[in-house]
Scaffold this active site. Structure first.
Site, PDB file in Angstrom:
ATOM      1  N   SER A 144      17.446  14.516 -20.030  1.00  0.00           N
ATOM      2  CA  SER A 144      16.388  15.465 -20.081  1.00  0.00           C
ATOM      3  C   SER A 144      16.782  16.923 -20.773  1.00  0.00           C
ATOM      4  O   SER A 144      17.772  17.271 -20.836  1.00  0.00           O
ATOM      5  CB  SER A 144      15.990  16.304 -18.609  1.00  0.00           C
ATOM      6  OG  SER A 144      15.127  17.378 -18.647  1.00  0.00           O
TER       7      SER A 144
ATOM      8  N   HIS B 210       0.717  -1.134  -0.169  1.00  0.00           N
ATOM      9  CA  HIS B 210      -0.229   0.008   0.046  1.00  0.00           C
ATOM     10  C   HIS B 210       0.814   1.225   0.024  1.00  0.00           C
ATOM     11  O   HIS B 210       0.236   2.288   0.436  1.00  0.00           O
ATOM     12  CB  HIS B 210      -1.096   0.127   1.210  1.00  0.00           C
ATOM     13  CG  HIS B 210      -1.861  -1.312   1.242  1.00  0.00           C
ATOM     14  ND1 HIS B 210      -2.815  -1.503   0.543  1.00  0.00           N
ATOM     15  CD2 HIS B 210      -1.573  -2.368   2.099  1.00  0.00           C
ATOM     16  CE1 HIS B 210      -3.311  -2.874   1.067  1.00  0.00           C
ATOM     17  NE2 HIS B 210      -2.623  -3.126   1.978  1.00  0.00           N
TER      18      HIS B 210
END
Length: 471
Positions: A300, A175
């Site tokens: 990038s 979770h």
């Protein structure tokens, strides 16, 4: 006015599989392109002619010589750029692709000893007799010769990575929250095991075919040559092609086997998608470092410090496209109106796209994995920052002792919850809690010796189950 790209020669690719990603998808062209479809049609037509004549199915016709058999089999073997162009020229006149195949073959028989037998080409066949067998040959070839080897190579990569990292401890997250530690190798082994099952399952699918006429009744066959056992002729021919005979169909082979293959490949794709998102997350956590040389020249366009996990993102996108196409194909192809409609013909022409996007994803996953370095220090730091995950170990020992009658160990879960929930616990704090429990010496020492990095259970040895899965 801007140039129209539609007028440029050679033609500009419309889809990325035939443009930007051509190299990765190219191996499928021999199996799932329109040219491959026509080559398989030539195989089916010429082998059908050989089957009928050599089998003495039609009374009064002679068998073939070795040279004539070789001549017929050379027709699909020699089908290249010139043949593709010639077939297209014939199809412009016939406006029917299978009829154009028939005429293409007859042109090659003209002037040979087989010219008097040229009407045997396509005899007793409806187009779907030829098409279903052709698609069966194409899809079987694409799956077994191209897709499966690439897929198995990915499984092999994962198995190797799992073994190399079997003992590298790693914080789990259930979770999204810190949970019982594992090892990196065990988590990679889970994916290798899941994908390995699919790699073994997919080849077991049958590839079906039929050759029984316009509505699956052998009507033309039986009225033309009532003495032949046409079911046996059909069965032996389909099996001669290496396929499984479907004895009961309408005009079309029902395509259920295709839906089964596509469902399996789509499922494998969804597992690969899960792999891509998990590895992407491990990269974001710093558990893997990416080598720029393996990912591409620029990380990038504006942030020079970054190396983006583009291989895994590309794989995600392509697996989603592939899965959607495979699902649509599986849904569409199992349905036909009454004895025949043409939706399957249009649908099947997109099988190449479905497998192409999957193959591209596999390529990106393999390249992405090959460009990763494990960072055990980052994993170790994460483990050291989460001593509260030992709460499970401590309360499990307390509960065990409690049910065995050892006093003073009431409410173990609640006591650990008070210590750990919503707050960080360091090593000193956890050890102090253990010391204060009044545990028997053996259990106390065992828990004091634990750290998040050593609380991994059987994780490392579970990687060995990869071998068991192949048994």
């Amino acid at each position: 006015m801007a140039h129209s790209f539609a007028d440029i020669t050679p033609p500009i690719a419309l889809t990325p599989l035939d443009g930007r990603y051509r190299a990765q998808a190219a191996p499928l062209v021999d199996h799932l392109s329109e040219a491959a479809l026509n080559r398989c049609r030539l195989v089916v037509e010429t082998e059908w002619m050989i089957h009928l004549l050599d089998g003495g199915v039609i009374p009064g016709l002679r068998t073939l010589t070795d040279e004539e058999r070789a001549l017929l089999r050379a027709i699909p073997e020699d089908f290249g750029a010139e043949g593709i162009a010639e077939h297209a020229e014939i199809e412009r006149e016939t406006v029917h692709d299978v009829k154009a195949i028939e005429y293409y073959i007859k042109r090659r028989l003209a002037g040979t000893s087989l010219e008097p037998l040229s009407e045997v080409v396509h005899i007793y066949c409806t187009s779907e007799d030829v098409n279903n067998l052709s698609y069966a040959l194409m899809i079987r070839g694409a799956v077994h010769d191209v897709w499966l080897p690439a897929f198995q190579a990915l499984v092999d990569d994962l198995e190797a990575l799992a073994r190399d990292t079997a003992e590298v401890p790693m914080l789990s997250r259930t979770h999204g929250q810190p949970a019982t530690p594992t090892t990196l190798g065990k988590e990679i082994a889970v994916f290798a095991h899941r994908l390995g099952r699919q790699a073994r399952r997919i080849p077991a699918n049958q590839t079906l075919g039929k050759i029984n006429g316009a509505t699956g009744t052998y009507a033309a066959h039986a009225v033309a040559v009532p003495t032949a056992d046409w079911e046996e002729v059909a069965r032996t021919f389909v099996e001669h092609l290496g396929l499984t005979w479907n004895p009961l169909t309408t005009q079309i082979e029902s395509h259920d086997w295709q839906a089964e293959v596509y469902a399996d490949v789509a499922r494998a794709g969804r597992i690969m998608h899960n792999l891509a998102t998990d590895v992407w997350t491990y990269i974001s956590l710093g558990y893997f470092r990416q080598r720029l040389s393996a990912q591409g020249g620029t990380g990038s366009s504006t942030m020079p410090h970054k190396v983006n996990p583009i291989r895994f993102e590309n794989a995600e996108a392509n697996l989603e496209i592939s899965g959607a196409l495979l699902d649509v194909l599986a849904q569409t192809l199992v349905t036909t109106r009454l004895q025949r409609d043409l939706t399957d013909s249009s649908s099947q022409r997109n099988v190449g796209m479905a497998f192409g996007h999957s193959l591209l994803a596999i390529s990106n996953l393999r390249k992405g994995l090959a460009g990763l370095d494990v960072d055990p220090d980052a994993m170790a730091a994460d483990l050291e920052a989460n001593w509260e995950v030992l709460g499970e170990a401590v309360q499990s020992v307390m509960r065990t002792l409690g049910v065995q009658g050892v006093p003073g160990l009431d409410n173990p879960y609640e006591r650990l919850k008070d210590l750990t929930r919503g707050q960080r616990v360091d090593g000193a704090g956890m050890r102090a809690f253990i010391e204060g429990l009044g545990l028997p010496e053996a259990e106390r020492d065992r828990l004091l010796a634990l750290s998040p990095a050593t609380y991994t259970g059987y994780a490392a040895r579970l990687v060995e189950r990869l071998e068991d899965g192949k048994a």
